[in-house]
Design a protein around this motif. Structure first.
Motif, PDB file in Angstrom:
ATOM      1  N   TRP A 321      39.900  49.341  33.667  1.00  0.00           N
ATOM      2  CA  TRP A 321      41.015  48.870  32.835  1.00  0.00           C
ATOM      3  C   TRP A 321      41.458  49.962  31.870  1.00  0.00           C
ATOM      4  O   TRP A 321      42.645  50.216  31.698  1.00  0.00           O
ATOM      5  CB  TRP A 321      40.569  47.616  32.080  1.00  0.00           C
ATOM      6  CG  TRP A 321      41.551  47.133  31.062  1.00  0.00           C
ATOM      7  CD1 TRP A 321      42.688  46.422  31.290  1.00  0.00           C
ATOM      8  CD2 TRP A 321      41.479  47.322  29.648  1.00  0.00           C
ATOM      9  NE1 TRP A 321      43.327  46.148  30.100  1.00  0.00           N
ATOM     10  CE2 TRP A 321      42.597  46.691  29.076  1.00  0.00           C
ATOM     11  CE3 TRP A 321      40.563  47.962  28.797  1.00  0.00           C
ATOM     12  CZ2 TRP A 321      42.843  46.692  27.705  1.00  0.00           C
ATOM     13  CZ3 TRP A 321      40.796  47.955  27.432  1.00  0.00           C
ATOM     14  CH2 TRP A 321      41.926  47.324  26.889  1.00  0.00           C
ATOM     15  N   TRP A 393      39.808  43.755  25.557  1.00  0.00           N
ATOM     16  CA  TRP A 393      39.691  43.610  27.008  1.00  0.00           C
ATOM     17  C   TRP A 393      39.111  42.259  27.383  1.00  0.00           C
ATOM     18  O   TRP A 393      39.600  41.589  28.298  1.00  0.00           O
ATOM     19  CB  TRP A 393      38.821  44.747  27.554  1.00  0.00           C
ATOM     20  CG  TRP A 393      38.491  44.637  29.011  1.00  0.00           C
ATOM     21  CD1 TRP A 393      39.366  44.675  30.060  1.00  0.00           C
ATOM     22  CD2 TRP A 393      37.179  44.482  29.589  1.00  0.00           C
ATOM     23  NE1 TRP A 393      38.684  44.570  31.255  1.00  0.00           N
ATOM     24  CE2 TRP A 393      37.345  44.449  31.002  1.00  0.00           C
ATOM     25  CE3 TRP A 393      35.901  44.385  29.052  1.00  0.00           C
ATOM     26  CZ2 TRP A 393      36.259  44.308  31.872  1.00  0.00           C
ATOM     27  CZ3 TRP A 393      34.822  44.260  29.922  1.00  0.00           C
ATOM     28  CH2 TRP A 393      35.003  44.215  31.308  1.00  0.00           C
ATOM     29  N   ARG A 397      41.145  39.442  29.643  1.00  0.00           N
ATOM     30  CA  ARG A 397      40.635  38.906  30.915  1.00  0.00           C
ATOM     31  C   ARG A 397      40.781  37.392  30.943  1.00  0.00           C
ATOM     32  O   ARG A 397      41.150  36.811  31.985  1.00  0.00           O
ATOM     33  CB  ARG A 397      39.184  39.314  31.106  1.00  0.00           C
ATOM     34  CG  ARG A 397      38.976  40.801  31.341  1.00  0.00           C
ATOM     35  CD  ARG A 397      37.505  41.150  31.359  1.00  0.00           C
ATOM     36  NE  ARG A 397      36.829  40.628  32.536  1.00  0.00           N
ATOM     37  CZ  ARG A 397      35.514  40.543  32.669  1.00  0.00           C
ATOM     38  NH1 ARG A 397      34.722  40.945  31.672  1.00  0.00           N
ATOM     39  NH2 ARG A 397      34.964  40.076  33.772  1.00  0.00           N
ATOM     40  N   GLU A 398      40.470  36.732  29.834  1.00  0.00           N
ATOM     41  CA  GLU A 398      40.575  35.274  29.782  1.00  0.00           C
ATOM     42  C   GLU A 398      42.023  34.804  29.929  1.00  0.00           C
ATOM     43  O   GLU A 398      42.290  33.731  30.456  1.00  0.00           O
ATOM     44  CB  GLU A 398      40.005  34.769  28.450  1.00  0.00           C
ATOM     45  CG  GLU A 398      38.515  34.999  28.292  1.00  0.00           C
ATOM     46  CD  GLU A 398      37.704  34.193  29.293  1.00  0.00           C
ATOM     47  OE1 GLU A 398      38.096  33.045  29.579  1.00  0.00           O
ATOM     48  OE2 GLU A 398      36.684  34.714  29.802  1.00  0.00           O
ATOM     49  N   ALA A 402      44.588  41.354  32.109  1.00  0.00           N
ATOM     50  CA  ALA A 402      43.744  42.548  32.194  1.00  0.00           C
ATOM     51  C   ALA A 402      43.680  43.166  33.592  1.00  0.00           C
ATOM     52  O   ALA A 402      42.809  43.995  33.852  1.00  0.00           O
ATOM     53  CB  ALA A 402      42.333  42.225  31.717  1.00  0.00           C
ATOM     54  N   THR A 403      44.590  42.811  34.485  1.00  0.00           N
ATOM     55  CA  THR A 403      44.582  43.427  35.809  1.00  0.00           C
ATOM     56  C   THR A 403      44.703  44.944  35.663  1.00  0.00           C
ATOM     57  O   THR A 403      45.688  45.437  35.098  1.00  0.00           O
ATOM     58  CB  THR A 403      45.748  42.903  36.668  1.00  0.00           C
ATOM     59  OG1 THR A 403      45.731  41.474  36.666  1.00  0.00           O
ATOM     60  CG2 THR A 403      45.644  43.420  38.089  1.00  0.00           C
TER      61      THR A 403
END
Length: 552
Positions: A321, A393, A397-398, A402-403
């Protein structure tokens, strides 16, 4: 960011009242469709395949947390729970009811937003680098100049009914992240030998059915004369641009027909009447606008690269990331972070009302309450402390932000296509999803490296397919949806237009076609060579041979 004064606020509130009455009259049958059309276009309202589409202006892509929350509420209360980030850094709503649009505009006005000049034959939203003001390679912050152009162009009585729409982009960095050479006017901030600030001026760029890379007609325009020179360019276009054929009405057609040299001569002749006139910029005026773009309250921090490298080793996902979604900042200890709106299975550029609300919270906690929209249909937190990147980060993600694909093949630029747009020849979103699913392997995606893939559903090129390293265009073949592929386009300083690979393909073949193209690149590249560089070195024939060989 720029804050409205009482005059700005009064103007947009007046416009809301005016459009409310125009809409009432149209719904009551007092205005015909023909009479209402220019009125709605002046307020950013299109009629799409299934519903109206409202395009909201986001000057140079900058949004505050209160504005994000307002957009979330509009998505929730007046739309289907999401909004769309466009390639011009604006926000679009695809499902409002016509009778609700005046209420939406009134809501927007409460947070200093509007939809004025986001459509119609006028000067559209001035765009720039999404990292403006924080980029490590920046020479000049372009945002004050974008705001000066915005104030000059909004409601400019002479340019309210141009032959066609008109787009301006400004770049202030070493790298061109604003794609200035494919705009009607592109401005690049430069310094001359004496260290004085000015602009290189490109004219006649554009995409659509006649894509053209612009020509620089002025290598150094002193900043004081920016507006008078823009006036001269627009006057020449307004006078000589074609109005008999909308397909030949853009300034690029005029510049090509006259030749750039003759066009420049006419601009200079017009400028002679305007130079040093009332629109000449002063230091006081530039300072007035620049005060809206001072640095936030940065802390004195040390670079955290060593600590981040240790986290990279412990958390491969974080390392990926950070490698793709984190951009170097001008201030030690800070970073700019791109939040990807390109997870597989979601239409590129779409963001839900819940994500908008969460983004507003993230902006306040991590980035001084501001975000930016990018041309690539992502959003950016521009001022994140490096020491907080790991925590950020985890939150991203949640939220689905965050791809780790920014700048890679699956970071696809894509117009809404036939799923929404009445002009489209073919759907765009299913093609984007099929390609994303074919290249879900992150190891392979990272190995492929930097690659721009752009998809448009028709020749209007809202997905900028001409300047994708790989471009995909939806075409109609006797009522069936097919897709034409082009290779070698680029939007940066080395701007170029893609070359058509050959005959078009059916929808079900597209993912395999892209895989064959990528396979040729991987086989032919030399060490650390980008796709675009390999293409320029070997040409189109190896790709053509591989793609079409199996189809015969």
């Amino acid at each position: 960011m720029y804050v409205y004064d009482q005059y700005d606020q009064h103007i947009i509130e007046d416009r809301v009242r005016q459009f409310r009455d125009q809409t009432r009259r149209y719904l009551a049958g007092e205005l015909s469709e023909e009479e209402f059309r220019p009125l709605r276009l002046q307020n950013g309202l299109y009629i799409q395949r299934y519903a109206p589409m409202l395009r909201v202006a986001v000057p140079y892509g900058l949004l505050s947390s209160p504005q994000l929350r307002k957009l979330a509420r509009i998505a929730r209360d007046y739309d289907k729970g999401y909004a769309h980030i466009s390639t011009r850094q604006n926000v679009q709503f695809n499902w409002p009811e016509l009778e609700d649009v005046p209420d939406i505009l009134a809501e927007l006005a409460t947070v200093q937003m509007h939809a004025i000049q986001t459509s119609g034959n006028c000067i559209r939203n001035t765009t720039t680098d999404q990292f403006a003001g924080v980029a490590h390679d920046e020479l000049v912050d372009p945002r004050p100049w974008c705001e000066i152009i915005r104030q000059w162009s909004t409601f400019h009585p002479e340019f309210a009914f141009l032959p066609r729409k008109f787009k301006i982009a400004v770049n202030g960095a070493v790298g061109d992240r604003a794609a200035i050479e494919v705009h009607d006017i592109g401005l690049e901030a430069v310094h001359n030998g004496a260290g004085e600030l000015g602009f290189r001026v490109s004219v006649g760029g554009g995409l659509g059915r006649t894509p053209i890379v612009g020509t620089f007609i002025n290598e150094f325009l002193p900043w004081q004369h920016l507006l008078t020179y823009l006036d001269a360019v627009l006057r020449v276009y307004n006078r000589y641009g074609r109005r008999d054929n909308k397909f030949k009405a853009r300034i690029k057609i005029l510049v090509k027909a006259l030749t750039p040299e003759v066009f420049a001569e006419r601009v200079n002749a017009e400028w002679a009447h305007l130079k040093d006139g009332p629109s000449t910029l002063t230091e006081a005026e530039v300072e007035r606008v620049s005060r809206c773009f001072v640095d936030p309250a940065y802390r004195l921090l040390e670079d955290q690269e060593a600590a981040l490298a240790r986290l990279d080793a412990e958390h491969p996902g974080f390392a990926r990331w950070r490698a793709r979604n984190v951009f170097a900042h001008k201030k030690p200890g800070y970073a700019a972070v791109t939040l990807s709106l390109k997870p597989t299975g979601i239409a590129p550029g779409d963001i839900t009302d819940k994500q908008l609300d969460a983004l507003a919270d993230l902006a306040e906690r991590y980035s001084f309450g501001e975000v930016r929209n990018s041309h690539q249909q992502n959003v950016i937190l521009a001022d994140v402390e490096q020491a907080r990147l790991f925590d950020l980060w985890g939150e991203l993600r949640e939220l689905g932000f965050a791809t780790p694909n920014v700048g890679l093949l699956t970071d696809i630029i894509c117009c809404p296509g036939g799923d929404y747009c009445s002009l489209a020849n073919a759907k765009s979103i299913p093609i984007a999803e099929a390609i994303q699913r074919r290249f879900e392997d992150l190891d392979y995606l990272f190995d492929i490296g930097e690659l721009d893939l752009n998809i448009s559903g028709c020749m209007n090129a809202c997905g900028h397919h001409h300047i994708g390293h790989i471009g995909i265009l939806g075409v109609d073949k006797k009522g069936a949806e097919f897709y034409q592929v082009s290779l070698g386009g680029s939007a940066g300083r080395d701007a170029s237009l893609g070359q058509i690979l050959g005959p078009s393909f059916a929808q079900e073949d597209m993912a395999e076609v892209i895989e064959k193209i990528i396979t040729v690149y991987v086989e032919k590249r030399v060490e650390d060579e980008r796709f675009i560089d390999t293409f320029r070195r070997i040409g189109i024939e190896p790709f053509k041979e591989r793609v079409y060989a199996a189809n015969h």
